[in-house]
Design a protein around this motif. Structure first.
Motif, mmCIF file in Angstrom:
data_model
loop_
_atom_site.group_PDB
_atom_site.id
_atom_site.type_symbol
_atom_site.label_atom_id
_atom_site.label_comp_id
_atom_site.label_asym_id
_atom_site.label_seq_id
_atom_site.Cartn_x
_atom_site.Cartn_y
_atom_site.Cartn_z
ATOM 1 N N ASP A 4 0.834 -1.204 0.000
ATOM 2 C CA ASP A 4 0.000 0.000 0.000
ATOM 3 C C ASP A 4 0.874 1.262 0.000
ATOM 4 O O ASP A 4 0.575 2.238 -0.698
ATOM 5 C CB ASP A 4 -0.918 0.017 1.226
ATOM 6 C CG ASP A 4 -2.048 -1.003 1.139
ATOM 7 O OD1 ASP A 4 -2.377 -1.438 0.019
ATOM 8 O OD2 ASP A 4 -2.589 -1.369 2.200
ATOM 9 N N ALA A 5 1.943 1.229 0.780
ATOM 10 C CA ALA A 5 2.842 2.384 0.844
ATOM 11 C C ALA A 5 3.527 2.605 -0.509
ATOM 12 O O ALA A 5 3.649 3.752 -0.971
ATOM 13 C CB ALA A 5 3.886 2.185 1.938
ATOM 14 N N ALA A 148 4.604 10.692 3.964
ATOM 15 C CA ALA A 148 4.063 10.524 5.319
ATOM 16 C C ALA A 148 2.646 11.101 5.400
ATOM 17 O O ALA A 148 1.740 10.470 5.965
ATOM 18 C CB ALA A 148 4.971 11.210 6.344
ATOM 19 N N ALA A 149 2.434 12.272 4.811
ATOM 20 C CA ALA A 149 1.095 12.881 4.818
ATOM 21 C C ALA A 149 0.111 12.011 4.039
ATOM 22 O O ALA A 149 -1.020 11.781 4.496
ATOM 23 C CB ALA A 149 1.159 14.294 4.227
ATOM 24 N N GLN A 150 0.542 11.503 2.905
ATOM 25 C CA GLN A 150 -0.324 10.629 2.105
ATOM 26 C C GLN A 150 -0.671 9.340 2.857
ATOM 27 O O GLN A 150 -1.816 8.884 2.822
ATOM 28 C CB GLN A 150 0.367 10.272 0.778
ATOM 29 C CG GLN A 150 0.588 11.432 -0.146
ATOM 30 C CD GLN A 150 -0.676 11.852 -0.860
ATOM 31 O OE1 GLN A 150 -1.544 11.035 -1.146
ATOM 32 N NE2 GLN A 150 -0.789 13.132 -1.134
ATOM 33 N N LEU A 151 0.316 8.773 3.528
ATOM 34 C CA LEU A 151 0.087 7.521 4.255
ATOM 35 C C LEU A 151 -0.843 7.728 5.446
ATOM 36 O O LEU A 151 -1.628 6.834 5.782
ATOM 37 C CB LEU A 151 1.410 6.896 4.695
ATOM 38 C CG LEU A 151 2.268 6.345 3.546
ATOM 39 C CD1 LEU A 151 3.623 5.884 4.073
ATOM 40 C CD2 LEU A 151 1.559 5.224 2.813
ATOM 41 N N CYS A 152 -0.745 8.883 6.093
ATOM 42 C CA CYS A 152 -1.683 9.173 7.185
ATOM 43 C C CYS A 152 -3.109 9.092 6.654
ATOM 44 O O CYS A 152 -3.982 8.462 7.269
ATOM 45 C CB CYS A 152 -1.416 10.557 7.778
ATOM 46 S SG CYS A 152 0.056 10.633 8.822
ATOM 47 N N GLY A 156 -5.956 6.247 7.583
ATOM 48 C CA GLY A 156 -6.940 6.839 8.486
ATOM 49 C C GLY A 156 -6.356 7.448 9.740
ATOM 50 O O GLY A 156 -7.009 7.470 10.789
ATOM 51 N N MET A 157 -5.122 7.944 9.643
ATOM 52 C CA MET A 157 -4.479 8.572 10.796
ATOM 53 C C MET A 157 -4.448 10.086 10.598
ATOM 54 O O MET A 157 -4.373 10.565 9.467
ATOM 55 C CB MET A 157 -3.061 8.027 10.960
ATOM 56 C CG MET A 157 -3.014 6.515 11.193
ATOM 57 S SD MET A 157 -1.321 5.892 11.230
ATOM 58 C CE MET A 157 -0.725 6.658 12.705
ATOM 59 N N ILE A 163 4.255 16.880 10.344
ATOM 60 C CA ILE A 163 4.189 16.314 8.995
ATOM 61 C C ILE A 163 3.636 17.344 8.025
ATOM 62 O O ILE A 163 4.168 17.539 6.924
ATOM 63 C CB ILE A 163 3.341 15.019 8.968
ATOM 64 C CG1 ILE A 163 4.068 13.900 9.722
ATOM 65 C CG2 ILE A 163 3.036 14.591 7.537
ATOM 66 C CD1 ILE A 163 3.238 12.636 9.909
ATOM 67 N N ASP A 164 2.584 18.031 8.418
ATOM 68 C CA ASP A 164 1.975 19.039 7.557
ATOM 69 C C ASP A 164 2.980 20.141 7.231
ATOM 70 O O ASP A 164 3.138 20.528 6.063
ATOM 71 C CB ASP A 164 0.734 19.618 8.244
ATOM 72 C CG ASP A 164 -0.013 20.584 7.354
ATOM 73 O OD1 ASP A 164 -0.362 20.195 6.218
ATOM 74 O OD2 ASP A 164 -0.251 21.723 7.788
#
Length: 181
Positions: A4-5, A148-152, A156-157, A163-164
């Motif tokens: 998925d990552a 990292a932002a996309q994976l959050c 669903g995190m 990160i932003d």
């Protein structure tokens, strides 16, 4: 989760491919004129390279003299040309980035010389998590924090303030760098 990552990384990189300011360099390629009304660009095409997202500039070279061509911004603009089979010194071009091969239209149609294209190098696609990132080092932070932002979002995190902030900061730095290049 690793797959998925990787998929998320490739989706993010595909989006960056469409953003002029997030492309790290340009390259030139040459097509020998064959009196054709159009040329294919992409795997097994007249120009056998990875299909570019766009052609940023083009000129016609004949006997060491380069003549810049004007880009037409839509297929409709090309369609408005009444005599598409007119031969002569080219003055305009239109590139349609179809997949798997793009199509390049030149008008009027030259019967000698070569076409020199300047295009953006596409962001790479990674097929396994073991692939090496083949980009300049300044892309590492932008990729890491934006992924990292996309994976959050994918998992669903919540996106943390850190990160932003870093994802925006690193991407903005890339855009500034690529604008000045």
């Amino acid at each position: 989760e690793m797959q998925d990552a990787l998929s998320t990384l490739n989706q993010m990189m595909a989006m960056w491919r469409t953003q002029t300011l997030a492309v790290y360099c340009q390259k030139q390629e040459t097509i020998t004129v064959t009196s054709a009304a159009s040329y294919t660009i992409g795997p097994a095409g007249d120009l056998n390279i990875e299909r570019p997202v766009s052609i940023d500039a083009m000129y016609w070279r004949l006997n060491g003299v380069d003549t810049p061509l004007i880009p037409l911004h839509s297929f409709e603009d090309y369609q408005d040309i009444q005599v598409k089979t007119l031969e002569g010194t080219p003055s305009a071009f239109y590139y349609r980035p179809a997949s798997p091969q793009g199509q390049l239209f030149v008008w009027p149609i030259p019967n000698a010389g070569s076409l020199v294209l300047t295009m953006r190098i596409p962001m790479p696609v990674y097929t396994t998590i073991q692939d090496n990132i083949s980009l300049p080092p300044e892309y590492e932070g932008a990729i890491r924090w934006n992924l990292a932002a996309q994976l959050c979002s994918t998992f669903g995190m919540p996106i943390t303030a850190e990160i932003d902030r870093f994802s925006k900061q690193y991407k903005r730095a890339l855009k500034i760098n690529n604008t000045l290049s």
